[in-house]
Structure formats: structure tokens, C-alpha cells
Scaffold this active site. Structure first.
Site, PDB file in Angstrom:
ATOM      1  N   GLN A 237       1.021  -1.267  -0.109  1.00 44.36           N
ATOM      2  CA  GLN A 237       0.058  -0.090   0.143  1.00 44.36           C
ATOM      3  C   GLN A 237       0.650   1.298  -0.103  1.00 44.36           C
ATOM      4  O   GLN A 237       0.412   2.415  -0.061  1.00 44.36           O
ATOM      5  CB  GLN A 237      -0.855   0.223   1.243  1.00 44.36           C
ATOM      6  CG  GLN A 237      -1.968  -0.996   0.961  1.00 44.36           C
ATOM      7  CD  GLN A 237      -2.943  -1.069   2.261  1.00 44.36           C
ATOM      8  OE1 GLN A 237      -3.430  -2.145   2.917  1.00 44.36           O
ATOM      9  NE2 GLN A 237      -3.708   0.374   2.571  1.00 44.36           N
ATOM     10  N   ARG A 384      -9.591  -0.205   7.393  1.00 51.59           N
ATOM     11  CA  ARG A 384     -10.440   0.772   6.688  1.00 51.59           C
ATOM     12  C   ARG A 384     -10.621   1.865   7.793  1.00 51.59           C
ATOM     13  O   ARG A 384     -11.692   2.216   7.781  1.00 51.59           O
ATOM     14  CB  ARG A 384     -11.458   0.043   6.273  1.00 51.59           C
ATOM     15  CG  ARG A 384     -12.108   0.977   5.141  1.00 51.59           C
ATOM     16  CD  ARG A 384     -13.321   0.256   4.257  1.00 51.59           C
ATOM     17  NE  ARG A 384     -13.829   0.970   3.449  1.00 51.59           N
ATOM     18  CZ  ARG A 384     -14.458   0.359   2.235  1.00 51.59           C
ATOM     19  NH1 ARG A 384     -14.329  -1.003   2.149  1.00 51.59           N
ATOM     20  NH2 ARG A 384     -14.849   1.089   1.381  1.00 51.59           N
ATOM     21  N   CYS A 385      -9.740   2.530   8.346  1.00 54.60           N
ATOM     22  CA  CYS A 385      -9.655   3.732   9.207  1.00 54.60           C
ATOM     23  C   CYS A 385      -8.580   4.278   9.418  1.00 54.60           C
ATOM     24  O   CYS A 385      -7.535   4.029   8.970  1.00 54.60           O
ATOM     25  CB  CYS A 385     -10.228   2.778  10.797  1.00 54.60           C
ATOM     26  SG  CYS A 385      -9.209   3.011  12.109  1.00 54.60           S
ATOM     27  N   GLU A 760     -13.303   5.593   4.093  1.00 52.65           N
ATOM     28  CA  GLU A 760     -13.261   4.598   5.631  1.00 52.65           C
ATOM     29  C   GLU A 760     -14.498   4.837   6.410  1.00 52.65           C
ATOM     30  O   GLU A 760     -14.715   4.349   7.379  1.00 52.65           O
ATOM     31  CB  GLU A 760     -11.916   4.905   6.504  1.00 52.65           C
ATOM     32  CG  GLU A 760     -10.842   4.426   5.599  1.00 52.65           C
ATOM     33  CD  GLU A 760      -9.627   5.172   6.404  1.00 52.65           C
ATOM     34  OE1 GLU A 760      -8.483   4.885   6.008  1.00 52.65           O
ATOM     35  OE2 GLU A 760      -9.847   6.030   7.311  1.00 52.65           O
TER      36      GLU A 760
END
Ligand code: CDP
Length: 806
Positions: A237, A384-385, A760
Site C-alpha cells: 500500500q 479501513r480506518c 473509511e
């Protein structure tokens, strides 16, 4: 110009710029099987790696016998910690300032920890050999309870740092303690709590879960010994960060390392960190001179790569009798597993947890976070935060409901009463954040009207009466959550990872015939960057999005950037894209002025062209300007039309949302039907409404997964429960409810196009909305709080505890 003129509206539409629900350009490849993922990389002579892993949660390694495994036809080499020691690679630095064993050094600290790396000519030979490596272990007592990890007599887990009582984030107070991190005014907050008219306290756990991307982690390392170049393809990522870290670890000069993130099948934070597989493949390639591929399987992914959450939180809220919050006190026992491999900006070992005051104007607050080691897999990533925002939002949104119950007040009314008001932005929170913009009252108003909140409560009152009369066995629950996120790390002055400042970048090159390529420091994992970032460029420079190629993920071509996680792409790289576009436009204006023989100041920009003020027929389109920039000698200007921007954001962006969820709980089975889910999101300027909706759908489905079932737990001897998709909950279309999405638009005042992140938000806001709904279903029966996940078994147990089952 003989072409018939098209209207201004048509010109705008042709661009498919900001606000256009342009179809995803990526999908032609993905839906026709021509995506290019790590496992699609096939190189001549490529070898395959596979790990021998520990069956124990905590054990001493007595011996490792490789002989039988080395005899398997096709096996080339087997690496253990002993082989890595001379290279000083048996431990690697983590993103959190700790070290992690690449291959277990003398003892194992969690089940499925990497013990040896088998390299073979094919995957099957490697797997066969893995079975034949004989490791003798001596079992040690296991600690999987974060609360017991700090007992005086708790076994020592990290022998490698047992004498190191100063960690990366300050003093360690126990051999299994990592750090205590504090923010806010502890004494002042405690005073407010002591004098409170109303005080609530609750222990709230956000269980250990896993991002579980459909594509697991993997890489191909290829060392070209002749040219001295190392190429790494991987599920990264943050490819540039991997290149820099790889250079620092291997001492290979950074220009001799090329890191490529090809297509990535979902990341969700799982693909930010560095894993032993990357190091071992690289070492194996350097040693053998052959490319080496390593791709983990599902069980390896769920049990050894980065987990998320595992926060044991205590919240205390002080309030007046009429519901005005006067103070918030929180403490977290953060279970980091065997190594502190959390992926947070360096200064913030608990990420941005101190956004825990949420959407409320709370005058004083305190946060204390104790990190501890246990015999669990390392990680602690932002699933996802944005770096523990999810845990913070869950805590405050549950606590507000707990307070509402205590005050016997409607939870929506209580929220509205305490919201930060529109005129208070930019708002300084008690824990040190500056919220850029927000209009919470409008959003909540729109949401309550959309779901007809009073009617829902009236229906619930009827349902409760009917239940008490024995006319139904279903209880209706209404969950509300109003969350504020904080996304877009940097700024560089506050945010770095391993010393790398968290800016991001974009380079745009306009080709002579008026099409373009834009390259960014980020990398899409399904978010549709190739579609949306081209839209930003289109609006900035007036070239249709379809004429713009977008490229990410190759460190030899893309400008340096810190990658994609924490919804930072739009706030940071999206801003860089707009700024690079503006630089191009500035040069284009000079060229247009020369071509139209006027002063630059006499020109104005209009959609896709510069025109003379008051005389729009006299204009030069960006296409004409691009051609001239390459092919006409323009005094005082270099040929060409390109620009690069490295953007260090002045602040984060603060998206927010109002979510409502309605559930029906069957008290006899615990089956919880999500009847309605409404999500209003405000992410500032919307680049592509269709992609936003897709992001919200995906994030909400992950929220359903977490709130209703996901759990990576361990038994008392260290076995991972939830190690495969038989046990770890991934909702299918059957369990996924229908979502209603909605929006308001409150632009970010500091972002060049006013956009905030959105990827997110649905995970952050969805989990408390669902959990609040389940808790609310039982509220009139005396339930204040029950822990997630709300799977059928646990919900049934709650019903039974309350005496409601048949
Ligand atoms: O960093 P990441 O890409 O995961 O998250 P993001 O910046 O929130 O973007 C997710 C997707 O939504 C991207 O394709 C964005 O361009 C798009 N988006 C949008 O269309 N409008 C916004 N205001 C924010 C994001």
C-alpha cells in the site's frame, strides 16, 4: 476553426470532471480477467517460498532439523534465523519503533509465527518440504488476556528486550508493557468527573478483527546480480516507503531498488506493514540470483499478518442533569500482540484515538493508552480506518447511548444537544485537533427526516408492547451513530512513518496532441483512483478525463509519496493532483497570452480554454496550447507542458456522517435482521458520486462483518480461533442488507478542491450504528451494553441473560 461550437455545458460534460459519476475505467480489465496481480507475475527460473510456522502460541525452539526437507526434490534452500543472523536480518524494524523476528529466534511468540523459509522450484515442493522440517519445541505458558499480561507473575514474552525499559514511546513499566501514551488534561478531567451531576462509566471492547482482503499478501523479489538491481513486486500500500526501508535494511542503494505494486485486490490496512515473507524472498533472491515468489494462503493471512483493533476501552462521561456533556475520560488497554507492529504515525502510538471526543463540544478530556504484549499475531493496523479512529468513534458513540439511557433521554436529542455548532468551525478539540469544517445539525436533521425517526420510535414502542403481551418474539432496535473522522495524514510536521514525512505527490505530463499522463505517489487497491484522479486533472486543466492515463505504484516512474491508507489519497494526493494541474494551467496561460498576443492578465480560464476577457471567441483551448508548447518557439519559455506537486497538507480533513440502522432481533435464536440501513456522508466536494456510493456500500458491509460476527480470538493455550473463512465471518450477498445512501456537502476550507476522504467513513460510522441498534433492542429490558460481535450466539446469550428466551 471550422468545428461547430459546442455549448459551455457540453464542454463541461465532455470533461467528466469533478462531480461526474464517470464509470470506473479499471473495471474493463478487472471484469475481463486481465487484472495483473502479484500472483500473475511469472518470471523465468522463478522459485517459490513457503513458511514453516509455529503450532504453538508460546514455546522455546530447541532444535530445527532441515535434513529430510532438503532431500525433497526441487528444494533449493531452507532459511532459519541462524542463516539471517550474519546479515543482521533475523529481526526487522516495525513501523512502530519495535523490532519483529523475521524468522523466530530461539522462541516463538504466537501461533503460526514464521520459523523457517523453504525455497523450491515450485510451490508444491516447497509445501511438501515445509511438512518435513522438524522443529522441536518446549511449550511455555501463554498470555492471551491483555489484562493478565501486566500481572506481576505474568510470563516474560519478549526476552530479546527484557532489559530495555525505555521503549520507542517512553518508559515501559512491566516486562510485557510497551508504552503509556497520554493526551489531554487528566487531573482537570478527573475533577470534572468528581463533581458531575451525572456520571456514566462503561467498559467497551472492540474485539480483534482482521482486514481479510480477498487477495492475500505476497511478493516477487528479483535480484539482477549483473546490474545490481533489485526489483520487488508486492501487495504494497506504500511502495515508496517499502523502497526506502528495503534500502536501509539491505544496504542496496535506493536507486538500485525498484518497487512495483501491481493491481491489488483490497488492502484495508493489511498491506501497509512489512512482513517476514518480503524479507525472506528478497534474501533468497539475493542468495540464489533467481526471482523468488511468496504468496500467503488464507489461513496464513488471517493468523500472521496484521490484525486490527483489540482495544479494551473504559469510558467515563460527566454531564449535567439536562444532558450537557462536561467531560470525557478514557483509558485503553491496547493488545498489540507479540511485536508492536502497529502502523501509526510515529508520534501517535495509539494513532488518532484522541479524536474520541467525536462530534461533540466537550470542554475537557483525557486519553490514556497502555500498549501490552501478548501471545498473538502482531499488527494493529488501520482496517479501513484512519489510525484507531474507528475504535474512538465506537467508544464515544456507544458512550453517548449509555449516557442517553442514564438520562432517559432520546439518543438523537442528546447528540444534537452536544454537537459542535457550525459557527464553531474551525473547532479546537479538547484533545488538540483542529476540525476543519462541519455542519452536524443540518446532517442530523436531514437524516432524521429521511428515516422518519419519530415514526420509527413510535413503531418500536408498539413492538415493545406487543412483545410484552407475547404477540411477537422479535425486538426492534434503532441504532444511531454520528461520527467525525480525521483523514489525510500528514501534515509532515506532525505525521511521519519511520521518519518519512507523510506528504504526497502528483506529476502531470501533457502530450503534444492534448492528452496526458498523471502519476501519483499513492496506489489504488480497488478505490478507483484511475477514474477519480483523472477527473480532478480534467477539471483543473480542461482535458477530458478519458484522455488522461493515470499511473501509480511504480517507484521508478511515480513521484515519491507515502501511499494509500487512512483515506489519505484524496486529501493529500488528490490535493497534489489539483496543485500540479494548477501549475500546468499557469504555464498554459503564458503560452495562450503569447498566442493571442495579449497580456496574461487579459485572459480568463473557462472550462477547457483561456479566452480574452469580454471576448470569448478569442481563445486557445488546452489542446491547442499543448501543441504550441511543444512545437512553437515561445520567447522566455521552455518547451513542454508538465508539472509536479509535492503536497504537504496544512491540516487533516474531517469528514462526518449520520447513520441509522434498524434491526429486528429474534430473541429465541439470536438472529438479527438488519431491516434498514441509512448512511448520510459528508466528504466535502464529491469527485465521483457513484464511486463514493460504492465506497460506502463496501465499507458498510465490512461494518456489518465486524459488528455482527468478525472475531479473531485465541483459546487459553494460544490457538487462533477464526483462522479460516469457516470461522471468520465474511458476509455474502445473503447477509448484506440493502443500504440507503445520502449526503451533505461541507467542503474542506484548506483542500484545493474542498474534498475530504470517504473510503473509511462507512466502517467508522457503521459499526457503532449497528452495535447501538442491537443494544437498543434490549434497552427497555435493562441492557446498557453488550460486547461485539453481535453474532447469533452472543445475541441469544444476551436475551437469555435478560430472561427473554423461551
Ligand atoms: O485513500 P483512499 O483511496 O482509500 O480513500 P479516499 O481518498 O477516501 O478515496 C476513495 C475513493 O473515493 C477514491 O476513488 C476517491 O477519489 C473517491 N472520492 C471521491 O470521489 N470524492 C471524495 N470527496 C472523496 C473520495
Amino acid at each position: 476553426n471550422v468545428q461547430s461550437p459546442i455549448s459551455r455545458e457540453e464542454r463541461i460534460e465532455k470533461l467528466q470532471g469533478l462531480g461526474s459519476s464517470r464509470k470506473r475505467v479499471e473495471d474493463a480489465r478487472f471484469t475481463q480477467g486481465t487484472g495483473n496481480y502479484v500472483d500473475d507475475i511469472k518470471l523465468p527460473g522463478m522459485l517459490f517460498g513457503d513458511f514453516v510456522r509455529s503450532p504453538y502460541g508460546h514455546a522455546r525452539i530447541i532444535s530445527i532439523d532441515k535434513e529430510a526437507a532438503l532431500a525433497v526434490p526441487g528444494v533449493v534452500a531452507i532459511l532459519t534465523a541462524e542463516d539471517l543472523k550474519p546479515l543482521n536480518l533475523h529481526y526487522m524494524p516495525t513501523l512502530a519503533g519495535d523490532v519483529q523476528a523475521v524468522l523466530a529466534d530461539e522462541k516463538v511468540l504466537f501461533q503460526n509465527q514464521e520459523v523457517a523459509f523453504v525455497v523450491a522450484h515450485d510451490r508444491y515442493a516447497a509445501a511438501d518440504a515445509v511438512e518435513l522440517v522438524e522443529v522441536e519445541y518446549e511449550e511455555l505458558p501463554v498470555i492471551n488476556d491483555a489484562f493478565k499480561a501486566l500481572d506481576d507473575d505474568a510470563p516474560l514474552l519478549r526476552e530479546d528486550i527484557k532489559d530495555k525499559m525505555e521503549g520507542a514511546h517512553g518508559p515501559r513499566k512491566h516486562h510485557n508493557h510497551i508504552f503509556l501514551w497520554e493526551e489531554g488534561d487528566k487531573e482537570g478531567t478527573e475533577q470534572v468527573l468528581n463533581n458531575a451531576e451525572v456520571l456514566v462509566e462503561e467498559k467497551i471492547t472492540y474485539q480483534r478483527v482482521h482486514p481479510c482482503p480477498l487477495e492475500t499478501c505476497g511478493c516477487v523479489a528479483s535480484m539482477d546480480k549483473i546490474n545490481g538491481k533489485l526489483t520487488l513486486w508486492g501487495t504494497f500500500q506504500a511502495p515508496h516507503a517499502v523502497r526506502t526501508v528495503a534500502s536501509l535494511i539491505t544496504n542496496i542503494a535506493e536507486h538500485n531498488i525498484r518497487v512495483i505494486s501491481p493491481d491489488i485486490g483490497g488492502g484495508f490496512g493489511n498491506k501497509v506493514g512489512v512482513y517476514p515473507g518480503y524479507i525472506c524472498s528478497t534474501v533468497a533472491s539475493i542468495v540464489t540470483g533467481k526471482p523468488v515468489k511468496w504468496v500467503e494462503d488464507r489461513i496464513e493471512n488471517l493468523t500472521s499478518t496484521a490484525f486490527a483493533r483489540d482495544y479494551h476501552m473504559t469510558g467515563k462521561i460527566a454531564a449535567t442533569a439536562d444532558g450537557k456533556i462536561t467531560g470525557l475520560w478514557t483509558h485503553v488497554l491496547a493488545d498489540h500482540g507479540a511485536f508492536d507492529a502497529c502502523a501509526d504515525p510515529t508520534k501517535f502510538p495509539a494513532g488518532f484515538f484522541h479524536i474520541v471526543t467525536g462530534s461533540y463540544d466537550i470542554p475537557i478530556a483525557y486519553v490514556g493508552v497502555d500498549g501490552v504484549y501478548t501471545n498473538k499475531a502482531p499488527g494493529g493496523v488501520a482496517y479501513r480506518c484512519s489510525f484507531r479512529v474507528t475504535e474512538a468513534a465506537y467508544l464515544i458513540e456507544r458512550m453517548i447511548d449509555v449516557l442517553a439511557r442514564k438520562l432517559d433521554m432520546d439518543p438523537v436529542e442528546l447528540r444534537i444537544k452536544n454537537f459542535i455548532k457550525k459557527e464553531q468551525f474551525p473547532y479546537q478539540s479538547a484533545l488538540g485537533w483542529e476540525y476543519d469544517s462541519g455542519d452536524y445539525h443540518t446532517a442530523m436533521d436531514q437524516a432524521t427526516k429521511a428515516v422518519n425517526y419519530p415514526a420509527l420510535r413510535a413503531e418500536q414502542a408498539e413492538n415493545r408492547t406487543a412483545f410484552d403481551r407475547g404477540e411477537t418474539r422479535n425486538l426492534m432496535g434503532i441504532g444511531v451513530a454520528f461520527f467525525t473522522e480525521i483523514v489525510g495524514a500528514g501534515p509532515v510536521k506532525n505525521c511521519d512513518i519511520l521518519g518519512l514525512g507523510m506528504f504526497d505527490s502528483c506529476e502531470i505530463r501533457i502530450h503534444p496532441t492534448g492528452s496526458a499522463i498523471a502519476r501519483l505517489g499513492t496506489i489504488s487497491q480497488g478505490q478507483g483512483h484511475a477514474t477519480t484522479f483523472a477527473q480532478i486533472v480534467a477539471s483543473e486543466i480542461g482535458i477530458p478525463a478519458e484522455d488522461i492515463t493515470l499511473e501509480e505504484g511504480d517507484t521508478d516512474t511515480a513521484p515519491y509519496g507515502l501511499g494509500t491508507y487512512g483515506s489519505r489519497s484524496t486529501p493529500v494526493a488528490g490535493a497534489a493532483t489539483a496543485m500540479a494541474g494548477r501549475k500546468i494551467r499557469a504555464k498554459a496561460q503564458m503560452i495562450a497570452a503569447y498566442l493571442l498576443e495579449v497580456h496574461e492578465g487579459d485572459l480568463e480560464w473557462d472550462v477547457d480554454r483561456f479566452q480574452i476577457k469580454g471576448n470569448p471567441e478569442a481563445h486557445k483551448t488546452m489542446k491547442e496550447i499543448a501543441f504550441a508548447s511543444y512545437n512553437q518557439a515561445i520567447p522566455g519559455l521552455e518547451p513542454g507542458l508538465e508539472a509536479v506537486s509535492y503536497y504537504d497538507p496544512p491540516n487533516m480533513t474531517y469528514p462526518f456522517g449520520a447513520y441509522f440502522c434498524v434491526v429486528d432481533v429474534d430473541v429465541d435464536t439470536g438472529v438479527t435482521d438488519i431491516r434498514k440501513f441509512y448512511a448520510l456522508d459528508d466528504c466535502g466536494t464529491r469527485i465521483n458520486p457513484m464511486i463514493i456510493e460504492g465506497q460506502v456500500h463496501g465499507g458498510l458491509t465490512e461494518a456489518v462483518a465486524i459488528a455482527m460476527g468478525q472475531d479473531i480470538s485465541y483459546d487459553e493455550i494460544g490457538n487462533v480461533k477464526g483462522a479460516s473463512l469457516m470461522d471468520f465471518y465474511l458476509p455474502t450477498a445473503v447477509e448484506t442488507p440493502t443500504y440507503e445512501t445520502d449526503f451533505t456537502v461541507t467542503p474542506s476550507p484548506h483542500h484545493p478542491i474542498g474534498a475530504k476522504g470517504v473510503g473509511e467513513s462507512p466502517n467508522v460510522g457503521g459499526v457503532p450504528a449497528l452495535s447501538n441498534a442491537v443494544n437498543d433492542a434490549f434497552a427497555h429490558k435493562g441492557l446498557v451494553h453488550t460486547q461485539m460481535p453481535h453474532d447469533h450466539w452472543r445475541v441469544w446469550q444476551t436475551a437469555q441473560r435478560l430472561g427473554l428466551t423461551g
